[in-house]
Design an enzyme around this catalytic site. Structure first.
Site, PDB file in Angstrom:
ATOM      1  N   GLY A  13      38.836  53.114  42.394  1.00  0.00           N
ATOM      2  CA  GLY A  13      39.001  51.927  41.558  1.00  0.00           C
ATOM      3  C   GLY A  13      38.025  50.812  41.824  1.00  0.00           C
ATOM      4  CB  SER A  19      36.662  46.119  41.818  1.00  0.00           C
ATOM      5  OG  SER A  19      36.126  46.491  40.578  1.00  0.00           O
ATOM      6  CB  ILE A  20      41.398  44.247  44.010  1.00  0.00           C
ATOM      7  CG1 ILE A  20      41.749  42.969  43.230  1.00  0.00           C
ATOM      8  CG2 ILE A  20      42.228  44.362  45.274  1.00  0.00           C
ATOM      9  CD1 ILE A  20      43.181  42.899  42.735  1.00  0.00           C
ATOM     10  CG  ASP A  64      40.331  60.162  34.027  1.00  0.00           C
ATOM     11  OD1 ASP A  64      41.486  60.014  34.492  1.00  0.00           O
ATOM     12  OD2 ASP A  64      40.008  59.816  32.887  1.00  0.00           O
ATOM     13  CB  VAL A  65      43.302  58.787  38.813  1.00  0.00           C
ATOM     14  CG1 VAL A  65      42.407  58.086  39.806  1.00  0.00           C
ATOM     15  CG2 VAL A  65      43.787  57.842  37.727  1.00  0.00           C
ATOM     16  CE1 TYR A 155      50.240  39.497  33.831  1.00  0.00           C
ATOM     17  CE2 TYR A 155      49.787  41.600  34.892  1.00  0.00           C
ATOM     18  CZ  TYR A 155      49.488  40.271  34.716  1.00  0.00           C
ATOM     19  OH  TYR A 155      48.451  39.715  35.391  1.00  0.00           O
ATOM     20  CE  LYS A 162      49.715  47.209  38.821  1.00  0.00           C
ATOM     21  NZ  LYS A 162      48.740  48.157  39.379  1.00  0.00           N
ATOM     22  CE  LYS A 192      36.916  34.959  34.720  1.00  0.00           C
ATOM     23  NZ  LYS A 192      35.878  33.955  34.728  1.00  0.00           N
ATOM     24  CB  THR A 193      39.414  42.008  38.297  1.00  0.00           C
ATOM     25  OG1 THR A 193      40.666  42.302  37.669  1.00  0.00           O
ATOM     26  CG2 THR A 193      39.655  41.534  39.714  1.00  0.00           C
ATOM     27  CG  LEU A 194      35.929  45.125  33.791  1.00  0.00           C
ATOM     28  CD1 LEU A 194      34.877  44.095  33.398  1.00  0.00           C
ATOM     29  CD2 LEU A 194      35.261  46.425  34.244  1.00  0.00           C
TER      30      LEU A 194
HETATM   31  P1  NAP Z   1      39.191  46.490  38.122  1.00  0.00           P
HETATM   32  O1  NAP Z   1      38.057  45.986  38.890  1.00  0.00           O
HETATM   33  O2  NAP Z   1      39.015  46.638  36.643  1.00  0.00           O
HETATM   34  O3  NAP Z   1      39.685  47.847  38.764  1.00  0.00           O
HETATM   35  C1  NAP Z   1      40.526  48.764  38.087  1.00  0.00           C
HETATM   36  C2  NAP Z   1      39.912  50.094  38.239  1.00  0.00           C
HETATM   37  O4  NAP Z   1      40.742  51.132  37.696  1.00  0.00           O
HETATM   38  C3  NAP Z   1      38.569  50.203  37.521  1.00  0.00           C
HETATM   39  O5  NAP Z   1      37.627  50.691  38.422  1.00  0.00           O
HETATM   40  C4  NAP Z   1      38.862  51.193  36.438  1.00  0.00           C
HETATM   41  O6  NAP Z   1      37.733  51.907  36.000  1.00  0.00           O
HETATM   42  C5  NAP Z   1      39.847  52.084  37.153  1.00  0.00           C
HETATM   43  N1  NAP Z   1      40.479  53.043  36.256  1.00  0.00           N
HETATM   44  C6  NAP Z   1      41.111  52.820  35.086  1.00  0.00           C
HETATM   45  N2  NAP Z   1      41.503  53.988  34.537  1.00  0.00           N
HETATM   46  C7  NAP Z   1      41.108  54.966  35.391  1.00  0.00           C
HETATM   47  C8  NAP Z   1      41.207  56.372  35.398  1.00  0.00           C
HETATM   48  N3  NAP Z   1      41.819  57.047  34.407  1.00  0.00           N
HETATM   49  N4  NAP Z   1      40.677  57.073  36.440  1.00  0.00           N
HETATM   50  C9  NAP Z   1      40.069  56.424  37.470  1.00  0.00           C
HETATM   51  N5  NAP Z   1      39.936  55.086  37.519  1.00  0.00           N
HETATM   52  C10 NAP Z   1      40.455  54.358  36.499  1.00  0.00           C
HETATM   53  O7  NAP Z   1      40.478  45.521  38.267  1.00  0.00           O
HETATM   54  P2  NAP Z   1      41.331  45.082  39.554  1.00  0.00           P
HETATM   55  O8  NAP Z   1      42.023  43.847  39.129  1.00  0.00           O
HETATM   56  O9  NAP Z   1      40.483  45.114  40.760  1.00  0.00           O
HETATM   57  O10 NAP Z   1      42.438  46.219  39.632  1.00  0.00           O
HETATM   58  C11 NAP Z   1      42.674  46.988  40.806  1.00  0.00           C
HETATM   59  C12 NAP Z   1      44.174  47.144  41.022  1.00  0.00           C
HETATM   60  O11 NAP Z   1      44.725  45.876  41.392  1.00  0.00           O
HETATM   61  C13 NAP Z   1      44.950  47.593  39.799  1.00  0.00           C
HETATM   62  O12 NAP Z   1      45.976  48.473  40.192  1.00  0.00           O
HETATM   63  C14 NAP Z   1      45.544  46.290  39.297  1.00  0.00           C
HETATM   64  O13 NAP Z   1      46.689  46.468  38.478  1.00  0.00           O
HETATM   65  C15 NAP Z   1      45.880  45.662  40.618  1.00  0.00           C
HETATM   66  N6  NAP Z   1      46.184  44.234  40.594  1.00  0.00           N
HETATM   67  C16 NAP Z   1      45.332  43.359  39.992  1.00  0.00           C
HETATM   68  C17 NAP Z   1      45.622  42.007  39.976  1.00  0.00           C
HETATM   69  C18 NAP Z   1      44.706  41.033  39.297  1.00  0.00           C
HETATM   70  O14 NAP Z   1      45.161  39.927  38.958  1.00  0.00           O
HETATM   71  N7  NAP Z   1      43.445  41.349  39.086  1.00  0.00           N
HETATM   72  C19 NAP Z   1      46.791  41.538  40.593  1.00  0.00           C
HETATM   73  C20 NAP Z   1      47.644  42.449  41.217  1.00  0.00           C
HETATM   74  C21 NAP Z   1      47.330  43.801  41.208  1.00  0.00           C
HETATM   75  P3  NAP Z   1      37.132  51.498  34.528  1.00  0.00           P
HETATM   76  O15 NAP Z   1      36.621  50.103  34.672  1.00  0.00           O
HETATM   77  O16 NAP Z   1      36.107  52.503  34.275  1.00  0.00           O
HETATM   78  O17 NAP Z   1      38.275  51.598  33.565  1.00  0.00           O
END
Ligand code: NAP
Length: 266
Positions: A13, A19-20, A64-65, A155, A162, A192-194
């Site tokens: 991810g 990205s986190i 892809d997961v 959400y 979740k 703030k992320t993608l």
């Molecule tokens: P992010 O940078 O967009 O990371 C999410 C990742 O999931 C991306 O690399 C995305 O790839 C990947 N992904 C989506 N579908 C996939 C698939 N089928 N197979 C493999 N990879 C896949 O955003 P993020 O905010 O860091 O998210 C990371 C985690 O933190 C997520 O579980 C999110 O729900 C969680 N989280 C986020 C926040 C927040 O506010 N940002 C808060 C709490 C928890 P693509 O870009 O190619 O789709």
């Protein structure tokens, strides 16, 4: 000597430097872990490769997961190169845009099922494959959000995914305990992320979280990285099945006088 010297960590991810998962990769590498990155699509390689190279990654693998063959290939590559795995990080989520806005009851069934499949069920698929390589035990962690337990508008599908992820965390922890594999979830505050950008009204949510959290602060990718480091290391050796918050205390609040606080900030 670093806390994770000699450990192999696989992180799913990482899409870009916001990205986190990238915050976690940096923290684990800082304490001596060897990092393997997995990214979702070929087109991401251009962005992920330089990041990986900057922390000495030797393996960066597309998967892809939801694709069993691609996942098998990732774990096979780790078995061949390192012969073991110590840490697994699931930092993956997906939901269609339409399932992240509007009325909850209007959400399409398929959009909800897809969100649960990619964002929650995949944790089982990743952990089952990891077990065979975690010969000295290990630590598995995923990323969740408080929308699983409290209603946060828009959400919708992700909130349900979740909630499933947190239940899966408990059941995997019970299942994997005898193999000395710990399974926990990090509940991060809004960052703030993608993918966060896909949630309707996310900018307002960030402001609200900053103003109403007891610490009056937002959370960064590095804050999450340091909690992940604790969970990856022996410091958390008897902690499993938990959801641990890193959100400046946001989740504990029941009521805040937002109007007064906003005036103080402005
Ligand atoms: P992010 O940078 O967009 O990371 C999410 C990742 O999931 C991306 O690399 C995305 O790839 C990947 N992904 C989506 N579908 C996939 C698939 N089928 N197979 C493999 N990879 C896949 O955003 P993020 O905010 O860091 O998210 C990371 C985690 O933190 C997520 O579980 C999110 O729900 C969680 N989280 C986020 C926040 C927040 O506010 N940002 C808060 C709490 C928890 P693509 O870009 O190619 O789709």
């Amino acid at each position: 000597m670093g806390l994770l010297e000699g450990k192999i960590a696989l992180i799913f991810g990482v899409a870009n430097k916001n990205s986190i998962g990238w915050g976690i990769a940096k923290a684990l590498q800082r304490e001596g872990a060897t990092i393997v990155l997995s990214y979702a699509m070929d087109k991401l390689e251009r962005r992920v490769r330089p990041l990986g190279e900057s922390i000495g990654c030797e393996l960066m693998l597309q998967a892809d997961v939801t694709d069993a063959e691609e996942l098998d290939a990732v774990y096979r590559a780790i078995a061949e190169k390192y012969g073991k795995l110590d840490v697994l990080v699931h930092s993956v989520a997906f939901a269609e845009r339409d399932a992240l806005s509007g009325r909850f009851s209007a959400m399409s069934r398929q959009a909800l099922l897809d969100a649960i499949d990619v964002s929650a069920v995949s944790l089982i698929e990743l952990t089952r494959r990891a077990e065979a390589l975690m010969i000295d035990g290990g630590s598995v962690m995923s990323l969740t959000y408080n929308a699983s337990r409290k209603v946060i508008p828009n959400y919708n599908a992700m909130a349900i995914a979740k909630a499933a992820l947190e239940a899966i965390t408990m059941y995997l922890a019970a299942d994997m305990g005898r193999s000395k594999i710990r399974v926990n979830a990090i509940s991060a505050g809004a960052i703030k992320t993608l993918s966060a950008g896909g949630i309707a009204g996310f900018r307002d949510l960030l402001k609200y979280a900053e103003v109403t959290s007891p610490m009056n602060e937002l959370v960064s990718q590095d804050d999450v990285g340091d909690l992940a480091l604790f969970l990856a290391s022996d410091l958390s050796r008897r902690i499993t099945g938990e959801v641990i918050y890193v959100d400046a205390g946001y989740n504990i609040m029941g009521y805040t006088d937002v109007e007064t606080l906003m005036q103080e900030v402005e």
